[in-house]
Motif scaffolding. Structure first.
Motif, mmCIF file in Angstrom:
data_model
loop_
_atom_site.group_PDB
_atom_site.id
_atom_site.type_symbol
_atom_site.label_atom_id
_atom_site.label_comp_id
_atom_site.label_asym_id
_atom_site.label_seq_id
_atom_site.Cartn_x
_atom_site.Cartn_y
_atom_site.Cartn_z
ATOM 1 N N GLU A 1 -6.971 -2.548 -6.187
ATOM 2 C CA GLU A 1 -5.902 -1.624 -5.800
ATOM 3 C C GLU A 1 -4.548 -2.152 -6.259
ATOM 4 O O GLU A 1 -3.706 -1.396 -6.757
ATOM 5 N N ARG B 1 0.830 -1.203 0.000
ATOM 6 C CA ARG B 1 0.000 0.000 0.000
ATOM 7 C C ARG B 1 0.869 1.259 0.000
ATOM 8 O O ARG B 1 0.564 2.240 -0.687
ATOM 9 N N TRP B 2 1.948 1.247 0.773
ATOM 10 C CA TRP B 2 2.848 2.407 0.765
ATOM 11 C C TRP B 2 3.439 2.595 -0.627
ATOM 12 O O TRP B 2 3.522 3.728 -1.128
ATOM 13 N N THR C 1 1.187 4.371 -3.084
ATOM 14 C CA THR C 1 1.028 5.812 -2.905
ATOM 15 C C THR C 1 2.359 6.555 -2.949
ATOM 16 O O THR C 1 2.374 7.780 -2.864
ATOM 17 N N ASN C 2 3.446 5.805 -3.079
ATOM 18 C CA ASN C 2 4.781 6.413 -3.150
ATOM 19 C C ASN C 2 5.589 5.767 -4.277
ATOM 20 O O ASN C 2 6.760 5.440 -4.118
#
Length: 240
Positions: free
Chosen positions: A171, A80-81, A84-85
Motif C-alpha cells: 500500500e 493511509r489518509w 486516499t486523499n
C-alpha cells in the motif's frame, strides 16, 4: 513559502496516549520555518482514529492541500489518509512508525494492551507512577499530562491503537507523494527497522534518524529532521 510546498497548513496527529501539545512541540517550529502553520490535533480517546480522520477531512475542506504528519499511530493514520486523499495532500511526514500491517505481537501493540489492562485493574494514579519510575523524565512528564487528560477513556484509546491495522508495504508503494520517515535508532517500542521498511517502500521518501535522547532534549528535532528530509530526499541525514 517553502518551494517544496504549495500550502500554508500542516496537520499533525499525535501518537497513542499522547496529545496535541507534544505533537505541536515536535513539529510546529520546524514547519513554521518553512512557511507552514501547524494544526496539532487533540485526539478523542473515545474514538481516536475517527477523530483524526475527521480533523484531516475538515482541514482539507478548509485549506485545500495540506502537509500531513503523524507520530506512531498518528503516522499510520496520516499515511493511509494521504493515500486516499492524494489530491489534498502536499507531502507526508511520518515519525516513529510502530508496525506494518497486523499489529499482533509488535512491541507497541503489546505495550498498549498491557497498559490498558493495568489501568483497568490498578487505576490511573498507580499506573502513572509506575510508568514515571521506569521512563525517561521527558516521557514521564508528557504522558502524565496526556494520560490525565484522556482519563477515564484512556484504556479504550490504548486498546483501539493496539488493534489498528497499519498500511502494508504494497500500500505504501502506491503513494507517490513527497514523504519522509523519521525513526529513532534506539526506540524498542517503535523499531527503526519499521521506519526503514516504510522509507524503502514509499517511492519518493527520505529516511531521517534521531535518538530518544535527542527527543528528550528537544522534541522539535522530529520536525527539523522531517523538514530536512522533505527539502532534499537524497541528502545525507543531519545530526539532530
Amino acid at each position: 513559502m517553502h518551494s517544496r510546498f504549495d500550502t500554508r497548513t500542516a496537520i499533525v496527529l499525535p501518537g497513542t496516549g499522547s496529545d496535541a501539545r507534544f505533537a505541536a512541540d515536535a513539529f510546529s517550529a520546524a514547519f513554521e520555518s518553512v512557511g507552514l502553520t501547524t494544526i496539532a490535533v487533540e485526539p478523542d480517546p473515545a474514538a481516536v482514529v475517527e477523530s483524526y480522520l475527521t480533523a484531516l477531512d475538515d482541514a482539507a475542506h478548509r485549506h485545500g492541500r495540506v502537509v500531513v504528519a503523524g507520530i506512531s499511530l498518528g503516522a499510520a493514520v496520516a499515511v493511509r489518509w494521504a493515500a486516499t486523499n492524494a489530491s489534498n495532500t502536499a507531502a507526508v511526514a511520518l515519525a516513529l512508525p510502530a508496525w506494518t500491517g497486523d499489529p499482533a505481537g509488535s512491541p507497541a501493540a503489546l505495550s498498549a494492551e498491557f497498559t490498558a489492562r493495568s489501568l483497568r485493574e490498578q487505576g490511573l494514579d498507580a499506573v502513572t507512577a509506575a510508568m514515571a519510575a521506569s521512563s525517561p523524565p521527558w516521557l514521564a512528564r508528557t504522558l502524565r499530562r496526556s494520560w490525565a487528560s484522556q482519563w477515564p477513556a484512556l484504556p479504550d484509546a490504548l486498546d483501539e491503537a493496539a488493534r489498528h491495522r497499519s498500511p502494508e508495504l504494497h500500500e505504501l508503494a502506491r503513494l507517490e507523494l513527497p514523504a519522509v520517515v523519521v525513526g529513532a535508532v534506539d526506540d524498542a517500542v517503535h523499531p527503526i527497522e519499521v521506519g526503514r521498511q516504510w522509507a524503502r517502500a514509499l517511492p519518493n521518501c527520505a529516511l531521517r534518524t534521531v535518538t530518544l535522547d535527542d527527543i528528550g532534549r528537544d522534541p522539535g528535532c522530529l520536525g527539523r529532521a522531517a523538514v530536512d528530509g522533505l527539502d532534499g530526499p537524497q541528502a545525507q541525514p543531519p545530526s539532530c
